[in-house]
Design a protein around this motif. Sequence first.
Motif, PDB file in Angstrom:
ATOM      1  N   LYS A  56       0.567  -1.102   0.068  1.00  0.00           N
ATOM      2  CA  LYS A  56       0.163  -0.103  -0.038  1.00  0.00           C
ATOM      3  C   LYS A  56       0.381   1.206  -0.225  1.00  0.00           C
ATOM      4  O   LYS A  56       0.808   1.907  -0.812  1.00  0.00           O
ATOM      5  N   PRO A  62      -4.393   3.990   0.546  1.00  0.00           N
ATOM      6  CA  PRO A  62      -4.444   4.561   1.976  1.00  0.00           C
ATOM      7  C   PRO A  62      -4.506   3.331   3.041  1.00  0.00           C
ATOM      8  O   PRO A  62      -4.745   2.298   2.284  1.00  0.00           O
ATOM      9  N   ASP A  65      -9.408  -0.076   4.375  1.00  0.00           N
ATOM     10  CA  ASP A  65     -10.123   0.279   3.328  1.00  0.00           C
ATOM     11  C   ASP A  65     -11.206  -0.295   4.893  1.00  0.00           C
ATOM     12  O   ASP A  65     -11.274  -1.659   4.301  1.00  0.00           O
ATOM     13  N   GLU A 106       0.355   2.560   8.745  1.00  0.00           N
ATOM     14  CA  GLU A 106       0.472   3.953   9.108  1.00  0.00           C
ATOM     15  C   GLU A 106       2.165   4.399   8.984  1.00  0.00           C
ATOM     16  O   GLU A 106       2.559   5.242   8.391  1.00  0.00           O
TER      17      GLU A 106
END
Length: 111
Positions: A56, A62, A65, A106
């Motif tokens: 990703k 992002p 999901d 992240e």
Amino acid sequence: MTDHATTPDAGTPGEIDDAVRAELTGLRQSIDNIDAAVVHMLAERFKATQRVGRLKAEHKLPAADPARERDQIERLRELAAGAHLDPVFAEKFLNFIIAEVIRHHEAIARA
């Protein structure tokens, strides 16, 4: 075996009947083995989600999901119901895992 009748929750371990103690020990060993298997399965799952996170990040996708998460939650709820496990518990468990996965994704994207 003790010389007086007791119940498994009679208090101190010395008061538990030997047969009950043996069964309790065996059951606890099974639980310990299952716990170990769960930890190893979670580790494997997180290895896979780390690879997803890197993919990703490479493609600027992002971290979360929501559609996939909804599908997974529904699938797990159905599996739980079929296994006679509370689907609400299963959903809470998966939500906890999903939150951790997103946190990892992240972090990977920031790196």
